[in-house]
Design a protein around this motif. Structure first.
Motif, mmCIF file in Angstrom:
data_model
loop_
_atom_site.group_PDB
_atom_site.id
_atom_site.type_symbol
_atom_site.label_atom_id
_atom_site.label_comp_id
_atom_site.label_asym_id
_atom_site.label_seq_id
_atom_site.Cartn_x
_atom_site.Cartn_y
_atom_site.Cartn_z
ATOM 1 N N ASN A 196 0.807 -1.218 0.000
ATOM 2 C CA ASN A 196 0.000 0.000 0.000
ATOM 3 C C ASN A 196 0.840 1.268 0.000
ATOM 4 N N VAL A 197 2.132 1.143 -0.273
ATOM 5 C CA VAL A 197 3.025 2.301 -0.222
ATOM 6 C C VAL A 197 3.129 2.909 -1.626
ATOM 7 N N LYS A 198 2.179 3.740 -1.957
ATOM 8 C CA LYS A 198 2.150 4.355 -3.278
ATOM 9 C C LYS A 198 3.420 5.148 -3.563
ATOM 10 N N ALA A 199 3.949 5.806 -2.533
ATOM 11 C CA ALA A 199 5.112 6.673 -2.729
ATOM 12 C C ALA A 199 6.308 5.893 -3.261
ATOM 13 N N ASP A 200 6.491 4.659 -2.806
ATOM 14 C CA ASP A 200 7.627 3.852 -3.277
ATOM 15 C C ASP A 200 7.452 3.476 -4.747
ATOM 16 N N TYR A 201 6.239 3.120 -5.111
ATOM 17 C CA TYR A 201 5.942 2.799 -6.518
ATOM 18 C C TYR A 201 6.173 4.018 -7.404
ATOM 19 N N LEU A 202 5.700 5.169 -6.969
ATOM 20 C CA LEU A 202 5.835 6.375 -7.774
ATOM 21 C C LEU A 202 7.294 6.815 -7.884
ATOM 22 N N ALA A 203 8.074 6.586 -6.843
ATOM 23 C CA ALA A 203 9.502 6.915 -6.917
ATOM 24 C C ALA A 203 10.218 5.988 -7.890
ATOM 25 N N ALA A 204 9.828 4.707 -7.885
ATOM 26 C CA ALA A 204 10.515 3.711 -8.709
ATOM 27 C C ALA A 204 10.183 3.832 -10.192
ATOM 28 N N ILE A 205 8.971 4.245 -10.509
ATOM 29 C CA ILE A 205 8.545 4.183 -11.900
ATOM 30 C C ILE A 205 9.326 5.116 -12.802
ATOM 31 N N TRP A 206 9.904 6.180 -12.243
ATOM 32 C CA TRP A 206 10.668 7.106 -13.074
ATOM 33 C C TRP A 206 11.911 6.462 -13.662
ATOM 34 N N SER A 207 12.346 5.364 -13.082
ATOM 35 C CA SER A 207 13.515 4.661 -13.620
ATOM 36 C C SER A 207 13.211 3.912 -14.904
ATOM 37 N N VAL A 208 11.933 3.744 -15.219
ATOM 38 C CA VAL A 208 11.557 3.026 -16.442
ATOM 39 C C VAL A 208 10.576 3.815 -17.303
ATOM 40 N N ILE A 209 10.467 5.111 -17.073
ATOM 41 C CA ILE A 209 9.628 5.936 -17.937
ATOM 42 C C ILE A 209 10.326 6.106 -19.286
ATOM 43 N N ASN A 210 9.567 5.942 -20.349
ATOM 44 C CA ASN A 210 10.093 6.075 -21.705
ATOM 45 C C ASN A 210 9.987 7.541 -22.129
ATOM 46 N N PHE A 211 11.003 8.323 -21.803
ATOM 47 C CA PHE A 211 10.969 9.748 -22.118
ATOM 48 C C PHE A 211 11.073 10.007 -23.624
ATOM 49 N N LYS A 212 11.645 9.068 -24.372
ATOM 50 C CA LYS A 212 11.687 9.239 -25.829
ATOM 51 C C LYS A 212 10.270 9.215 -26.404
ATOM 52 N N GLU A 213 9.452 8.299 -25.897
ATOM 53 C CA GLU A 213 8.055 8.243 -26.329
ATOM 54 C C GLU A 213 7.320 9.502 -25.895
ATOM 55 N N ALA A 214 7.588 9.965 -24.681
ATOM 56 C CA ALA A 214 6.942 11.192 -24.196
ATOM 57 C C ALA A 214 7.323 12.381 -25.073
ATOM 58 N N GLU A 215 8.574 12.450 -25.479
ATOM 59 C CA GLU A 215 8.997 13.558 -26.344
ATOM 60 C C GLU A 215 8.330 13.461 -27.708
ATOM 61 N N ARG A 216 8.145 12.249 -28.217
ATOM 62 C CA ARG A 216 7.445 12.071 -29.488
ATOM 63 C C ARG A 216 6.011 12.575 -29.382
ATOM 64 N N ARG A 217 5.339 12.270 -28.272
ATOM 65 C CA ARG A 217 3.967 12.729 -28.088
ATOM 66 C C ARG A 217 3.904 14.254 -28.006
ATOM 67 N N LEU A 218 4.898 14.839 -27.319
ATOM 68 C CA LEU A 218 4.927 16.304 -27.225
ATOM 69 C C LEU A 218 5.117 16.923 -28.597
ATOM 70 N N ALA A 219 5.996 16.334 -29.410
ATOM 71 C CA ALA A 219 6.220 16.847 -30.749
ATOM 72 C C ALA A 219 4.942 16.798 -31.577
ATOM 73 N N GLU A 220 4.173 15.730 -31.462
ATOM 74 C CA GLU A 220 2.908 15.617 -32.197
ATOM 75 C C GLU A 220 1.897 16.638 -31.697
ATOM 76 N N ALA A 221 1.896 16.850 -30.370
ATOM 77 C CA ALA A 221 0.915 17.761 -29.774
ATOM 78 C C ALA A 221 1.176 19.213 -30.154
ATOM 79 N N THR A 222 2.428 19.550 -30.434
ATOM 80 C CA THR A 222 2.791 20.945 -30.682
ATOM 81 C C THR A 222 3.037 21.250 -32.150
ATOM 82 N N LYS A 223 2.656 20.328 -33.048
ATOM 83 C CA LYS A 223 2.816 20.574 -34.477
ATOM 84 C C LYS A 223 2.006 21.800 -34.904
#
Length: 223
Positions: A196-223
């Motif tokens: 039930n420790v949400k904070a630990d999950y949220l801290a850990a997930i940043w180690s596997v966030i796909n920022f390349k995909e996020a940047e691709r989405r931002l590029a599409e959003a700002t065309k």
């Protein structure tokens, strides 16, 4: 625009399929998307057991539910019947949309997961939040504060031209912003590993966030 049309168009964007292929005439075609990585590829940050259950069981259930709801909607002969089906379309359609985005939102460390390189996304985050660390802290705090189940989002607001942190309840898809990063805060996304420790999950997930995909989405959003 009807809820069914909104869900169909959002699902088309999520799966990169033409909207016409998700029409009622071609109903019951939603399928579980394959992952780009093995279930255990995100360990130790997200366990293989969680990923397999989350993808093969939970997401599959939303796909099945959406196909059934669309089939029933197509056969409904009265407005009353169609209105009755709206919650099932929203819940299962949102679950399919959100999870399809979520899997692409993640990447193993070996494939660059967790790495936010210099570029437009980092620049935009720093401009709108002050720093990457400040953004992560605000995102985690807002997402952890969700009462019950839901999603935390980094979304691009087309009106303000800014990245903003927003939340949605249950499996509601993000419709007010263009989703850039989404974090699933349902218990099935973390409980087997983080309890039930949400904070630990949220801290850990940043180690596997796909920022390349996020940047691709931002590029599409700002065309």
């Amino acid at each position: 625009m009807s809820m069914l049309t909104t869900i169909a168009r959002s699902a088309a964007r999520a799966s990169r399929l033409p909207a016409a292929s998700l029409s009622l005439a071609a109903r019951s075609i939603h399928t579980l998307p394959a992952l780009d990585y093995p279930y255990d590829a995100l360990e130790p940050h997200i366990s293989g057991q969680i990923m397999e259950l989350h993808h093969a069981k939970h997401h599959q259930a939303y796909v099945n539910g959406l196909n059934a709801a669309e089939d029933a909607y197509a056969k409904a002969v009265s407005p009353r019947e169609r209105i009755r089906l709206q919650p099932a379309l929203k819940f299962n359609g949102g679950g399919h949309i959100n999870h399809t985005l979520f899997w692409r939102n993640l990447a193993p460390r070996a494939d660059g997961g967790g790495e936010l390189a210099a570029g437009p996304l980092r620049q935009k985050i720093e401009a709108d939040f002050g720093s990457v660390d400040a953004f992560k802290k605000q995102m985690n705090g807002t997402t952890a504060g969700i009462q019950g189940s839901g999603w935390g989002w980094l979304g691009y607001n087309p009106d303000t031209k800014k990245l903003e942190i927003v939340t949605t309840a249950n499996q509601d898809p993000l419709l007010t912003h263009v989703p850039i990063i989404g974090i699933d805060i349902w218990e099935h996304a973390f409980y087997l590993q983080y309890y039930n420790v949400k904070a630990d999950y949220l801290a850990a997930i940043w180690s596997v966030i796909n920022f390349k995909e996020a940047e691709r989405r931002l590029a599409e959003a700002t065309k």
